[in-house]
Design a protein around this motif. Structure first.
Motif, short mmCIF file in Angstrom:
data_model
loop_
_atom_site.label_atom_id
_atom_site.label_comp_id
_atom_site.label_asym_id
_atom_site.label_seq_id
_atom_site.Cartn_x
_atom_site.Cartn_y
_atom_site.Cartn_z
N THR A 166 75.76 57.80 32.12
CA THR A 166 77.13 57.55 31.62
C THR A 166 77.24 57.92 30.16
N GLN A 167 76.21 57.48 29.41
CA GLN A 167 76.23 57.81 27.98
C GLN A 167 76.18 59.33 27.77
N GLY A 168 75.41 60.01 28.62
CA GLY A 168 75.31 61.47 28.48
C GLY A 168 76.64 62.14 28.71
N ARG A 169 77.37 61.68 29.74
CA ARG A 169 78.67 62.30 29.99
C ARG A 169 79.62 62.06 28.82
N GLU A 170 79.62 60.85 28.28
CA GLU A 170 80.51 60.58 27.14
C GLU A 170 80.16 61.46 25.94
N LEU A 171 78.85 61.58 25.71
CA LEU A 171 78.44 62.42 24.58
C LEU A 171 78.83 63.88 24.80
N GLY A 172 78.78 64.34 26.06
CA GLY A 172 79.18 65.72 26.36
C GLY A 172 80.66 65.95 26.08
N HIS A 173 81.47 64.99 26.49
CA HIS A 173 82.91 65.11 26.21
C HIS A 173 83.18 65.16 24.72
N ILE A 174 82.51 64.36 23.98
CA ILE A 174 82.72 64.34 22.51
C ILE A 174 82.32 65.68 21.91
N HIS A 175 81.20 66.23 22.36
CA HIS A 175 80.73 67.52 21.84
C HIS A 175 81.73 68.64 22.15
N ILE A 176 82.29 68.66 23.37
CA ILE A 176 83.28 69.69 23.75
C ILE A 176 84.54 69.57 22.90
N ARG A 197 84.82 68.33 19.91
CA ARG A 197 84.53 68.77 18.55
C ARG A 197 84.50 70.30 18.48
N GLU A 198 83.94 70.92 19.52
CA GLU A 198 83.83 72.38 19.53
C GLU A 198 85.23 73.03 19.63
N LEU A 199 86.10 72.46 20.46
CA LEU A 199 87.46 72.97 20.58
C LEU A 199 88.21 72.79 19.26
N HIS A 200 88.03 71.63 18.63
CA HIS A 200 88.70 71.39 17.35
C HIS A 200 88.22 72.37 16.29
N GLY A 229 89.40 77.23 13.09
CA GLY A 229 88.97 78.56 12.65
C GLY A 229 90.07 79.58 12.87
N ARG A 230 90.81 79.51 14.00
CA ARG A 230 91.86 80.46 14.27
C ARG A 230 93.01 80.27 13.28
#
Length: 302
Positions: free
Chosen positions: A273-283, A285-288, A293-294
């Motif tokens: 569960t913690q891994g999935r939450e951390l994955g969402h946060i990372h995505i 941040r990457e989109l932001h 940048g654009r």
């Protein structure tokens, strides 16, 4: 009556009891002809069975019967050699005896024998002083001194409890009960047969030993079956237990290993569960970062 009557031990009191001294000096010696009258009197007073004169003649003359007399040397002169107790016995070939099935034979010793106690008695005033026990010990000691002798045996009427207790205390074995062995005044009485083995002789297996063995085996089997039934009943009861909170309600049969496994499973589920939450946060941040940048690139072009 047969030449050697069936054995009998004291079972009644004398008519005219004597008063023994406070500290009697009991000694043992062979019965001799001068004891004849006294021996006959004691037998008449103690036993309900009547013995023929031939029996007493064999005793006092040392014919086919061995005997011991108990006397009190502390009594006044004239009475210090008078019988206050006695035991008579005879030799019986072991293979011809009524306990031949109880004897473990040794062919290297030749013809083996037994000592059969015929009569045993103590006058009333000298009872409970260990006289009867000492007389029996004299017989056992004598039998043990004869290499081919395999044991000492006797009969006792079934209701003579004091004598039965004495034999048991002296390590005699009750071999069997004989129904109607004695005929007294037209009435039959049962008898117990007791035996004391000497010179390393032992019974291979007496009927009473077999009965005791079977009874003990059955008892142990019943205990094992009862124990198994109890365990099965307890297990069924435990399986029927219900608990809403499975994380707190643990069965007594659950081991530490099972508990540890449950903890590891719970810990693994939490990590996913913690891994999935951390994955969402990372995505996110990457989109932001890409949007930022654009926008910065457009501003520079403009």
């Amino acid at each position: 009556m047969s030449r050697f009557p069936r054995g009998f031990v004291e079972n009644s009191s004398m008519d005219e009891p004597e008063t023994p001294p406070r500290r009697p000096s009991i000694c043992f010696r062979p019965i001799n002809p001068s004891d004849l009258e006294r021996l006959e009197q004691i037998h008449r007073d103690l036993f309900p069975i009547r013995y023929e004169s031939e029996f007493f003649q064999n005793v006092v003359n040392g014919g086919d019967i061995v005997s011991w007399a108990a006397v009190d040397r502390s009594r006044p002169d004239g009475y210090s050699e008078e019988l206050i107790g006695f035991v008579t016995a005879k030799f019986v070939p072991a293979k011809e005896s009524e306990i031949s099935d109880l004897i473990r034979y040794d062919s290297s010793k030749g013809e083996e024998t037994l000592v059969y106690i015929l009569t045993l008695g103590v006058v009333e005033t000298y009872r409970k002083l260990g006289v009867a026990k000492s007389l029996i010990k004299e017989v056992i000691k004598y039998a043990s001194s004869i290499p081919v002798c395999r044991g000492v045996y006797l009969h006792v009427i079934a209701h003579n409890n004091p004598a039965i207790r004495l034999y048991k205390r002296m390590s005699f074995r009750c071999a069997r009960r004989l129904h109607g062995f004695y005929l007294i005044n037209g009435q039959h009485f049962d008898s117990y047969l007791f035996v004391y083995f000497v010179n390393g002789s032992r019974s291979p297996c007496s009927p009473l030993d077999l009965v005791v063995l079977v009874v003990n085996y059955v008892r142990s089997g019943i205990k094992v079956v009862a124990s198994k039934l109890t365990m099965k009943h307890e297990e069924k009861g435990l399986r029927g237990l219900k608990c809403k909170d499975k994380t707190r309600c643990l069965l007594p049969t659950q081991t530490k290993r099972n508990l540890a496994s449950s903890e590891r499973v719970s810990s693994g589920a939490l990590s996913e569960t913690q891994g999935r939450e951390l994955g969402h946060i990372h995505i996110a941040r990457e989109l932001h970062r890409r949007r930022s940048g654009r926008e910065l690139h457009r501003r520079r072009i403009g």
